[in-house]
Design a protein around this motif. Structure first.
Motif, PDB file in Angstrom:
ATOM      1  N   ALA A   1       0.829  -1.208   0.000  1.00 13.36           N
ATOM      2  CA  ALA A   1       0.000   0.000   0.000  1.00 13.36           C
ATOM      3  C   ALA A   1       0.859   1.253   0.000  1.00 13.36           C
ATOM      4  O   ALA A   1       0.513   2.258  -0.638  1.00 13.36           O
ATOM      5  CB  ALA A   1      -0.928  -0.011   1.215  1.00 13.36           C
ATOM      6  N   LYS A   2       1.989   1.201   0.693  1.00 11.95           N
ATOM      7  CA  LYS A   2       2.900   2.355   0.697  1.00 11.95           C
ATOM      8  C   LYS A   2       3.424   2.610  -0.703  1.00 11.95           C
ATOM      9  O   LYS A   2       3.543   3.761  -1.138  1.00 11.95           O
ATOM     10  CB  LYS A   2       4.052   2.095   1.672  1.00 11.95           C
ATOM     11  CG  LYS A   2       4.922   3.308   1.952  1.00 11.95           C
ATOM     12  CD  LYS A   2       5.915   3.018   3.051  1.00 11.95           C
ATOM     13  CE  LYS A   2       6.828   4.214   3.332  1.00 11.95           C
ATOM     14  NZ  LYS A   2       6.094   5.355   3.882  1.00 11.95           N
ATOM     15  N   MET A   3       3.732   1.548  -1.432  1.00 10.99           N
ATOM     16  CA  MET A   3       4.178   1.693  -2.818  1.00 10.99           C
ATOM     17  C   MET A   3       3.063   2.245  -3.703  1.00 10.99           C
ATOM     18  O   MET A   3       3.284   3.054  -4.601  1.00 10.99           O
ATOM     19  CB  MET A   3       4.628   0.337  -3.369  1.00 10.99           C
ATOM     20  CG  MET A   3       5.788  -0.311  -2.631  1.00 10.99           C
ATOM     21  SD  MET A   3       7.347   0.524  -2.948  1.00 10.99           S
ATOM     22  CE  MET A   3       8.517  -0.708  -2.382  1.00 10.99           C
ATOM     23  N   LEU A   4       1.831   1.791  -3.455  1.00 13.65           N
ATOM     24  CA  LEU A   4       0.685   2.144  -4.305  1.00 13.65           C
ATOM     25  C   LEU A   4       0.050   3.473  -3.918  1.00 13.65           C
ATOM     26  O   LEU A   4      -0.882   3.926  -4.581  1.00 13.65           O
ATOM     27  CB  LEU A   4      -0.381   1.044  -4.213  1.00 13.65           C
ATOM     28  CG  LEU A   4      -0.041  -0.291  -4.872  1.00 13.65           C
ATOM     29  CD1 LEU A   4      -0.930  -1.396  -4.323  1.00 13.65           C
ATOM     30  CD2 LEU A   4      -0.211  -0.185  -6.388  1.00 13.65           C
ATOM     31  N   GLY A   5       0.558   4.099  -2.853  1.00 13.80           N
ATOM     32  CA  GLY A   5      -0.104   5.269  -2.284  1.00 13.80           C
ATOM     33  C   GLY A   5      -0.408   6.383  -3.259  1.00 13.80           C
ATOM     34  O   GLY A   5      -1.449   7.041  -3.155  1.00 13.80           O
TER      35      GLY A   5
ATOM     36  N   VAL B   1       4.773 -17.026 -14.746  1.00 16.26           N
ATOM     37  CA  VAL B   1       4.676 -16.446 -13.407  1.00 16.26           C
ATOM     38  C   VAL B   1       6.059 -16.258 -12.792  1.00 16.26           C
ATOM     39  O   VAL B   1       6.843 -17.210 -12.695  1.00 16.26           O
ATOM     40  CB  VAL B   1       3.814 -17.341 -12.480  1.00 16.26           C
ATOM     41  CG1 VAL B   1       3.731 -16.733 -11.082  1.00 16.26           C
ATOM     42  CG2 VAL B   1       2.422 -17.531 -13.066  1.00 16.26           C
ATOM     43  N   TYR B   2       6.337 -15.031 -12.380  1.00 11.03           N
ATOM     44  CA  TYR B   2       7.533 -14.708 -11.611  1.00 11.03           C
ATOM     45  C   TYR B   2       7.166 -14.672 -10.131  1.00 11.03           C
ATOM     46  O   TYR B   2       6.128 -14.107  -9.753  1.00 11.03           O
ATOM     47  CB  TYR B   2       8.091 -13.337 -12.008  1.00 11.03           C
ATOM     48  CG  TYR B   2       8.666 -13.262 -13.393  1.00 11.03           C
ATOM     49  CD1 TYR B   2      10.023 -13.468 -13.609  1.00 11.03           C
ATOM     50  CD2 TYR B   2       7.862 -12.976 -14.487  1.00 11.03           C
ATOM     51  CE1 TYR B   2      10.568 -13.390 -14.887  1.00 11.03           C
ATOM     52  CE2 TYR B   2       8.392 -12.901 -15.771  1.00 11.03           C
ATOM     53  CZ  TYR B   2       9.747 -13.110 -15.964  1.00 11.03           C
ATOM     54  OH  TYR B   2      10.280 -13.039 -17.229  1.00 11.03           O
ATOM     55  N   LEU B   3       7.991 -15.268  -9.288  1.00 10.70           N
ATOM     56  CA  LEU B   3       7.784 -15.220  -7.842  1.00 10.70           C
ATOM     57  C   LEU B   3       8.702 -14.162  -7.256  1.00 10.70           C
ATOM     58  O   LEU B   3       9.919 -14.210  -7.451  1.00 10.70           O
ATOM     59  CB  LEU B   3       8.079 -16.584  -7.209  1.00 10.70           C
ATOM     60  CG  LEU B   3       7.223 -17.764  -7.683  1.00 10.70           C
ATOM     61  CD1 LEU B   3       7.652 -19.034  -6.955  1.00 10.70           C
ATOM     62  CD2 LEU B   3       5.736 -17.494  -7.453  1.00 10.70           C
ATOM     63  N   ALA B   4       8.109 -13.208  -6.524  1.00  9.35           N
ATOM     64  CA  ALA B   4       8.900 -12.099  -5.998  1.00  9.35           C
ATOM     65  C   ALA B   4       8.263 -11.577  -4.723  1.00  9.35           C
ATOM     66  O   ALA B   4       7.202 -12.047  -4.285  1.00  9.35           O
ATOM     67  CB  ALA B   4       8.991 -10.987  -7.042  1.00  9.35           C
ATOM     68  N   SER B   5       8.894 -10.583  -4.131  1.00  9.65           N
ATOM     69  CA  SER B   5       8.391  -9.979  -2.903  1.00  9.65           C
ATOM     70  C   SER B   5       7.135  -9.160  -3.180  1.00  9.65           C
ATOM     71  O   SER B   5       6.873  -8.749  -4.324  1.00  9.65           O
ATOM     72  CB  SER B   5       9.461  -9.068  -2.297  1.00  9.65           C
ATOM     73  OG  SER B   5       9.693  -7.946  -3.138  1.00  9.65           O
ATOM     74  N   ALA B   6       6.378  -8.883  -2.115  1.00  7.30           N
ATOM     75  CA  ALA B   6       5.198  -8.026  -2.245  1.00  7.30           C
ATOM     76  C   ALA B   6       5.608  -6.628  -2.703  1.00  7.30           C
ATOM     77  O   ALA B   6       4.881  -5.961  -3.458  1.00  7.30           O
ATOM     78  CB  ALA B   6       4.466  -7.955  -0.908  1.00  7.30           C
ATOM     79  N   GLU B   7       6.777  -6.182  -2.254  1.00  4.57           N
ATOM     80  CA  GLU B   7       7.249  -4.854  -2.613  1.00  4.57           C
ATOM     81  C   GLU B   7       7.525  -4.759  -4.115  1.00  4.57           C
ATOM     82  O   GLU B   7       7.085  -3.814  -4.783  1.00  4.57           O
ATOM     83  CB  GLU B   7       8.515  -4.527  -1.811  1.00  4.57           C
ATOM     84  CG  GLU B   7       8.290  -4.408  -0.319  1.00  4.57           C
ATOM     85  CD  GLU B   7       8.284  -5.735   0.440  1.00  4.57           C
ATOM     86  OE1 GLU B   7       8.276  -5.694   1.681  1.00  4.57           O
ATOM     87  OE2 GLU B   7       8.311  -6.809  -0.214  1.00  4.57           O
ATOM     88  N   LEU B   8       8.230  -5.758  -4.651  1.00  5.07           N
ATOM     89  CA  LEU B   8       8.520  -5.761  -6.084  1.00  5.07           C
ATOM     90  C   LEU B   8       7.242  -5.996  -6.882  1.00  5.07           C
ATOM     91  O   LEU B   8       7.052  -5.404  -7.955  1.00  5.07           O
ATOM     92  CB  LEU B   8       9.558  -6.831  -6.415  1.00  5.07           C
ATOM     93  CG  LEU B   8       9.956  -6.967  -7.890  1.00  5.07           C
ATOM     94  CD1 LEU B   8      10.421  -5.639  -8.461  1.00  5.07           C
ATOM     95  CD2 LEU B   8      11.044  -8.020  -8.049  1.00  5.07           C
ATOM     96  N   ALA B   9       6.352  -6.840  -6.373  1.00  5.97           N
ATOM     97  CA  ALA B   9       5.074  -7.082  -7.049  1.00  5.97           C
ATOM     98  C   ALA B   9       4.278  -5.790  -7.168  1.00  5.97           C
ATOM     99  O   ALA B   9       3.683  -5.504  -8.221  1.00  5.97           O
ATOM    100  CB  ALA B   9       4.281  -8.141  -6.287  1.00  5.97           C
ATOM    101  N   ALA B  10       4.261  -4.989  -6.094  1.00  8.02           N
ATOM    102  CA  ALA B  10       3.509  -3.729  -6.119  1.00  8.02           C
ATOM    103  C   ALA B  10       4.082  -2.771  -7.159  1.00  8.02           C
ATOM    104  O   ALA B  10       3.339  -2.133  -7.918  1.00  8.02           O
ATOM    105  CB  ALA B  10       3.529  -3.092  -4.733  1.00  8.02           C
TER     106      ALA B  10
END
Length: 359
Positions: free
Chosen positions: A211-215, A292-301
């Motif tokens: 959410a911080k990334m998407l703010g 499908v790439y598997l990654a962190s929530a931060e990179l996904a955002a």
């Protein structure tokens, strides 16, 4: 197995072959923008670099297969964070996983769980005697904490050392194999159609970070799926206004639980390219023909905002104000610090139980 059963029936003991262990030892300090999911992916990546793991199926080598994965060098991880790392041992085909933690995070976790279990009794959850036995066992350990540790002369099948100082960019598992781990710089620029943030590999902190990334994103070019692992997480995120950020970005919020990770509930569109925080990226699991790439929530955002896998520089620009281990973001549900749970726990009537210690 029949022989062993007969042996056990006759003598009262059963011979078992103890699996060997592979020790993964972390050292150094986490670098800016690097997340726990990158440490998850660093384990197979380090094994690949040493020739202990291969991606190709023909003649495949896997040093972890059937062995116990023992991890040390991260003693201050919260228990929830440790689970994120140990959860991925299944993708390594390991027979099990241990993480050597310090006393403090375990005390914090068990203290929270004692309050939760007392709250459950107050709410009528059953079986209350079973819950009471668990409470007593936890309180007994908290009064006299004792941690398991390896023998000083323990022998390992292999020792893999990972220097956190050398991990300066995110690591992703690439389509469609959780072993095919590569640095972001090798795959940056790939167009992304859909993004899934959820599964048991996530916890409440990942959704705050996303959410911080998407703010500042009013709309995004991708289809973004959001599914916290538990209803309690969902409730807390709603209370904090995090779901408002997801709604503003046009994300699709799913019922808490496994969601897309199971592959038999919601699914991504056929033949799409996705970034997911889920456990595995086997062919056709998230969607028919999906990469499908598997990654962190931060990179996904960040990928959901840009519609592509970012460059390392783009990712670090988004992540520059985000401490990936910060308490205000990665704050877990400590029930002993939530007034409503603590009040109910204080009023709960706990059944008397007797725990007989093993001789």
């Amino acid at each position: 197995m029949l022989f062993r059963s007969a042996f056990a029936a006759a003598l009262g003991v059963m011979p078992l072959d103890m699996p060997e262990s592979v020790l993964v030892r972390f050292k150094g300090e986490m670098q800016p923008g690097i997340t726990l999911r990158d440490l998850v992916n660093a384990i197979p990546y380090a094994a690949i670099q040493r020739g202990l793991l291969t991606v190709e199926k023909e003649g495949k080598k896997n040093v972890f297969s059937g062995r116990i994965l023992e991890i040390e060098g991260l003693p201050d991880l919260k228990v929830e964070q440790a689970f994120e790392i140990s959860d991925a041992s299944a993708e390594r085909s390991a027979g099990g996983c241990t993480i050597r933690l310090g006393e403090a995070p375990i005390k914090e976790y068990l203290t929270s769980n004692v309050t939760l279990l007392k709250w459950m009794i107050s709410e009528g959850y059953g079986d209350e005697r079973t819950l009471a036995r668990r409470i007593e066992a936890m309180e007994s350990w908290l009064a006299h904490p004792e941690l398991m540790a390896p023998d000083e002369d323990a022998e390992y099948f292999e020792i893999i050392e990972i220097d956190l100082n050398e991990i300066k960019e995110p690591l992703l598992a690439c389509p469609n194999d959780p072993d095919d781990v590569r640095p972001l710089s090798e795959v940056a620029g790939r167009k992304i159609d859909e993004v899934f943030i959820g599964s048991c590999m996530t916890n409440i902190g990942h959704f705050r970070a996303a959410a911080k990334m998407l703010g500042n994103a009013k709309s995004i070019p991708t289809r973004l799926w959001i599914s916290p692992p538990t209803k309690m997480d969902q409730h807390q995120l709603m209370e904090e206004g995090v779901y408002n950020v997801f709604a503003q970005a046009g994300a699709r919020t799913e019922m808490p639980g496994c969601s897309l990770c199971m592959g038999n509930q919601a699914r991504v569109a056929p033949n799409t390219t996705c970034v997911s925080t889920s456990t595995r990226n086997f062919p056709n699991r998230l969607g028919d023909g999906a990469d499908v790439y598997l990654a962190s929530a931060e990179l996904a955002a960040v990928s959901s905002i840009l519609g592509k896998l970012p460059t390392v520089e783009e990712y670090l620009e988004f992540a520059k104000d985000l401490d990936t281990m910060a308490d205000e973001i990665y704050r877990y549900l400590n029930f002993d610090q939530i007034a409503s749970f603590q009040e109910a726990a204080n009023e709960a009537i706990i059944p008397t139980v007797n725990i007989v210690a093993a001789s």
